[in-house]
Design a protein around this motif. Structure first.
Motif, PDB file in Angstrom:
ATOM      1  N   THR A  17       0.849  -1.239   0.012  1.00 54.97           N
ATOM      2  CA  THR A  17      -0.090  -0.067   0.042  1.00 54.97           C
ATOM      3  C   THR A  17       0.901   1.313  -0.005  1.00 54.97           C
ATOM      4  O   THR A  17       0.380   2.150   0.461  1.00 54.97           O
ATOM      5  N   PHE A  18       2.072   1.037  -0.512  1.00 53.34           N
ATOM      6  CA  PHE A  18       2.996   2.240  -0.489  1.00 53.34           C
ATOM      7  C   PHE A  18       2.387   3.256  -1.338  1.00 53.34           C
ATOM      8  O   PHE A  18       1.982   3.307  -2.312  1.00 53.34           O
ATOM      9  N   SER A  19       2.617   4.503  -0.818  1.00 55.81           N
ATOM     10  CA  SER A  19       2.097   5.769  -1.621  1.00 55.81           C
ATOM     11  C   SER A  19       3.246   6.974  -1.194  1.00 55.81           C
ATOM     12  O   SER A  19       3.326   7.098   0.038  1.00 55.81           O
ATOM     13  N   GLU A  20       3.877   7.568  -2.100  1.00 56.18           N
ATOM     14  CA  GLU A  20       4.504   8.789  -2.022  1.00 56.18           C
ATOM     15  C   GLU A  20       3.867   9.920  -1.130  1.00 56.18           C
ATOM     16  O   GLU A  20       4.497  10.774  -0.277  1.00 56.18           O
ATOM     17  N   GLN A  21       2.672   9.955  -1.280  1.00 50.85           N
ATOM     18  CA  GLN A  21       1.596  11.111  -0.506  1.00 50.85           C
ATOM     19  C   GLN A  21       1.879  10.696   0.948  1.00 50.85           C
ATOM     20  O   GLN A  21       1.498  11.773   1.778  1.00 50.85           O
ATOM     21  N   ASP A  22       2.301   9.688   1.471  1.00 50.09           N
ATOM     22  CA  ASP A  22       2.478   9.552   3.090  1.00 50.09           C
ATOM     23  C   ASP A  22       3.860  10.032   3.285  1.00 50.09           C
ATOM     24  O   ASP A  22       3.892   9.770   4.618  1.00 50.09           O
ATOM     25  N   TRP A  23       4.446  10.634   2.494  1.00 53.71           N
ATOM     26  CA  TRP A  23       5.874  10.919   3.086  1.00 53.71           C
ATOM     27  C   TRP A  23       6.118  12.317   2.820  1.00 53.71           C
ATOM     28  O   TRP A  23       5.505  12.819   1.918  1.00 53.71           O
ATOM     29  N   VAL A  24       7.112  12.969   3.433  1.00 49.66           N
ATOM     30  CA  VAL A  24       7.341  14.454   3.667  1.00 49.66           C
ATOM     31  C   VAL A  24       8.893  14.477   2.980  1.00 49.66           C
ATOM     32  O   VAL A  24       9.638  13.914   3.408  1.00 49.66           O
ATOM     33  N   ASP A  25       9.037  15.309   1.917  1.00 47.12           N
ATOM     34  CA  ASP A  25      10.398  15.452   1.250  1.00 47.12           C
ATOM     35  C   ASP A  25      11.117  16.402   2.273  1.00 47.12           C
ATOM     36  O   ASP A  25      10.719  17.508   2.282  1.00 47.12           O
ATOM     37  N   ILE A  26      12.100  16.046   2.653  1.00 48.89           N
ATOM     38  CA  ILE A  26      12.906  16.901   3.749  1.00 48.89           C
ATOM     39  C   ILE A  26      14.383  17.205   2.947  1.00 48.89           C
ATOM     40  O   ILE A  26      15.246  17.550   3.837  1.00 48.89           O
ATOM     41  N   SER A  27      14.417  16.904   1.764  1.00 48.00           N
ATOM     42  CA  SER A  27      15.755  16.969   0.979  1.00 48.00           C
ATOM     43  C   SER A  27      16.593  18.390   1.163  1.00 48.00           C
ATOM     44  O   SER A  27      17.860  18.399   1.280  1.00 48.00           O
ATOM     45  N   SER A  28      15.761  19.372   1.224  1.00 49.54           N
ATOM     46  CA  SER A  28      16.149  20.765   0.928  1.00 49.54           C
ATOM     47  C   SER A  28      16.768  20.924   2.443  1.00 49.54           C
ATOM     48  O   SER A  28      17.768  22.241   2.325  1.00 49.54           O
ATOM     49  N   ALA A  29      16.791  20.351   3.213  1.00 49.47           N
ATOM     50  CA  ALA A  29      17.371  20.591   4.708  1.00 49.47           C
ATOM     51  C   ALA A  29      18.924  20.168   4.554  1.00 49.47           C
ATOM     52  O   ALA A  29      19.617  20.550   5.571  1.00 49.47           O
ATOM     53  N   PHE A  30      19.420  19.261   3.755  1.00 45.58           N
ATOM     54  CA  PHE A  30      20.535  18.593   3.916  1.00 45.58           C
ATOM     55  C   PHE A  30      21.415  18.737   2.463  1.00 45.58           C
ATOM     56  O   PHE A  30      20.974  19.364   1.396  1.00 45.58           O
ATOM     57  N   THR A  31      22.717  18.572   2.563  1.00 46.51           N
ATOM     58  CA  THR A  31      23.503  18.647   1.426  1.00 46.51           C
ATOM     59  C   THR A  31      23.757  17.472   0.888  1.00 46.51           C
ATOM     60  O   THR A  31      24.183  16.406   1.652  1.00 46.51           O
ATOM     61  N   PHE A  32      23.595  17.191  -0.322  1.00 49.07           N
ATOM     62  CA  PHE A  32      24.050  16.056  -1.174  1.00 49.07           C
ATOM     63  C   PHE A  32      25.135  16.139  -1.942  1.00 49.07           C
ATOM     64  O   PHE A  32      25.448  17.201  -2.249  1.00 49.07           O
ATOM     65  N   SER A  33      25.812  14.901  -2.298  1.00 54.81           N
ATOM     66  CA  SER A  33      27.255  14.937  -3.054  1.00 54.81           C
ATOM     67  C   SER A  33      26.875  15.517  -4.390  1.00 54.81           C
ATOM     68  O   SER A  33      25.695  15.238  -5.272  1.00 54.81           O
ATOM     69  N   PRO A  34      27.741  16.373  -5.052  1.00 54.89           N
ATOM     70  CA  PRO A  34      27.597  16.769  -6.427  1.00 54.89           C
ATOM     71  C   PRO A  34      28.277  15.380  -7.341  1.00 54.89           C
ATOM     72  O   PRO A  34      28.712  14.576  -6.660  1.00 54.89           O
ATOM     73  N   PHE A  35      28.355  15.573  -8.584  1.00 60.48           N
ATOM     74  CA  PHE A  35      28.772  14.504  -9.374  1.00 60.48           C
ATOM     75  C   PHE A  35      30.470  14.551  -9.018  1.00 60.48           C
ATOM     76  O   PHE A  35      31.189  15.593  -9.326  1.00 60.48           O
ATOM     77  N   ASP A  36      30.959  13.436  -8.735  1.00 60.39           N
ATOM     78  CA  ASP A  36      32.263  13.433  -8.380  1.00 60.39           C
ATOM     79  C   ASP A  36      33.226  12.111  -8.915  1.00 60.39           C
ATOM     80  O   ASP A  36      32.500  10.977  -8.565  1.00 60.39           O
ATOM     81  N   GLY A  37      33.890  12.278  -9.564  1.00 66.32           N
ATOM     82  CA  GLY A  37      34.534  11.064 -10.212  1.00 66.32           C
ATOM     83  C   GLY A  37      35.534  10.205  -9.379  1.00 66.32           C
ATOM     84  O   GLY A  37      35.520   9.309  -9.376  1.00 66.32           O
ATOM     85  N   ALA A  38      35.996  10.774  -8.170  1.00 70.17           N
ATOM     86  CA  ALA A  38      36.569  10.294  -7.278  1.00 70.17           C
ATOM     87  C   ALA A  38      35.637   9.832  -6.146  1.00 70.17           C
ATOM     88  O   ALA A  38      34.589  10.224  -6.357  1.00 70.17           O
ATOM     89  N   GLU A  39      36.136   8.807  -5.211  1.00 66.02           N
ATOM     90  CA  GLU A  39      35.218   8.312  -4.167  1.00 66.02           C
ATOM     91  C   GLU A  39      35.265   9.194  -2.944  1.00 66.02           C
ATOM     92  O   GLU A  39      35.639   8.719  -1.825  1.00 66.02           O
ATOM     93  N   ASN A  40      34.594  10.504  -3.189  1.00 69.19           N
ATOM     94  CA  ASN A  40      34.546  11.613  -2.190  1.00 69.19           C
ATOM     95  C   ASN A  40      33.263  11.409  -1.582  1.00 69.19           C
ATOM     96  O   ASN A  40      32.236  11.702  -2.321  1.00 69.19           O
ATOM     97  N   TYR A  41      32.967  11.132  -0.273  1.00 72.63           N
ATOM     98  CA  TYR A  41      31.571  11.477   0.420  1.00 72.63           C
ATOM     99  C   TYR A  41      31.383  12.667   0.760  1.00 72.63           C
ATOM    100  O   TYR A  41      32.162  13.253   1.528  1.00 72.63           O
ATOM    101  N   THR A  42      30.126  13.164   0.623  1.00 73.21           N
ATOM    102  CA  THR A  42      29.840  14.567   1.110  1.00 73.21           C
ATOM    103  C   THR A  42      28.931  14.499   2.376  1.00 73.21           C
ATOM    104  O   THR A  42      27.940  13.914   2.319  1.00 73.21           O
ATOM    105  N   PRO A  43      29.428  15.099   3.624  1.00 68.37           N
ATOM    106  CA  PRO A  43      28.560  15.323   4.598  1.00 68.37           C
ATOM    107  C   PRO A  43      27.332  16.029   4.403  1.00 68.37           C
ATOM    108  O   PRO A  43      27.267  16.906   3.392  1.00 68.37           O
TER     109      PRO A  43
END
Length: 308
Positions: A111-137
């Protein structure tokens, strides 16, 4: 009659001879001194006959008084994670990964529905495109302060977190996503920071949406070490998949744990430990004997001062 009386006495004597009792626990431990510097080796001299011996250093997460603690009230519950993204381009593959939270989802994937979820992505920093294996906090974010994004947490209800992967169908390779950290911590009113959930304890599971061929890979299984999504080649069909934590309470905490130093088959005369931070620590040794005839326990507390 005399014969019967004599047999009864013999039987009582045999029972007395065969009676066994728990072995009295004799145990002591002393440090060679009580004051050290950071990164010094602290030596504890151990004597006695415990079958089991557990050591609590007194550091955060290793305090004997909190070994049974399961819940902690807090107004500061934080989340921090780390991501790495490679292949594709931001222009052709935007919003590949996002983070959601839900207190409406009940764990039923049918019964999964995306409507039951809250998008909180904008509060966090995600990795840019990176050819090396660098993790972004991601940055450390207080989850109780995201009402502006629509996340109003009820501490009395369980919560789920999920990463959503979305790969678009175009001439660009769909990105690969890697996550090697996911830490939720609570800060108690006494100022102590306690782990609530980690990448390893998240109880992760994945869900593919529609006819997608790409799914999340959970490295390490139930003791997760990394989450990753391999994406797909250029011009492959669009893909959407989610990877979700188990449901849990944000006020639940992981009890403090000790280190088992010995069991019935081993011996110990001394134990060495290194403190990496200055402070005054209440060190606790818990010695015990336990068998079918009974048990005994001795708890020894010592104060160790560690100077800078």
């Amino acid at each position: 009659m005399k014969k019967l009386f004599l047999m009864s006495i013999i039987a009582l004597g045999l029972l007395s001879c065969n009676k066994k009792e728990a072995v009295e626990l004799k145990f002591n431990v002393e440090p060679t001194k009580t004051s050290y510097k950071v990164n010094d080796t602290v030596t504890f001299k151990v004597s006695g006959n415990p079958d089991q011996l557990i050591f609590y250093s007194g550091e955060e997460g290793r305090q004997y008084i909190y070994k049974d603690r399961l819940f902690a009230e807090s107004d500061e519950i934080t989340l921090e994670f780390a991501t790495h993204k490679r292949y594709g381009t931001a222009a052709a593959q935007p919003n590949t990964i996002s983070l959601f939270a839900s207190q409406k989802y009940n764990g039923a994937k049918t019964t999964f529905s995306e409507q039951d979820w809250v998008d909180i992505s904008s509060a966090f920093t995600f990795s840019p495109f990176d050819g090396a294996e660098n993790y972004t906090p991601s940055g450390v974010v207080n989850l109780l302060q995201l009402s502006n994004l629509g996340l109003n947490i009820d501490k009395e209800k369980p919560i789920y977190f999920a990463f959503k992967y979305q790969g678009l169908s175009n001439a660009s390779t769909q990105p690969r996503i890697f996550i090697n950290k996911f830490d939720i911590k609570t800060k108690t009113k006494e100022g102590k920071v306690i782990p609530v959930l980690t990448l390893a304890t998240g109880g992760w599971s994945s869900l593919k949406i529609g006819n997608t061929a790409v799914d999340w890979i959970i490295d390490g299984g139930s003791n997760t070490t990394r989450l990753r999504n391999q994406g797909a080649a250029a011009n492959a069909p669009a893909n959407e998949s989610w990877v979700m934590t188990k449901g849990f309470f944000l006020t639940s905490v992981i009890p403090d744990r000790g280190v088992a130093l010995k069991n019935m088959s081993t011996r110990i005369g001394e134990y060495n430990y290194v403190f990496t931070k200055a402070g005054t620590y209440k060190v606790t040794f818990v010695a015990s004997n336990e068998n079918v005839y009974g048990g005994d326990k001795v708890i020894k507390e010592l104060e160790i001062v560690v100077n800078p």
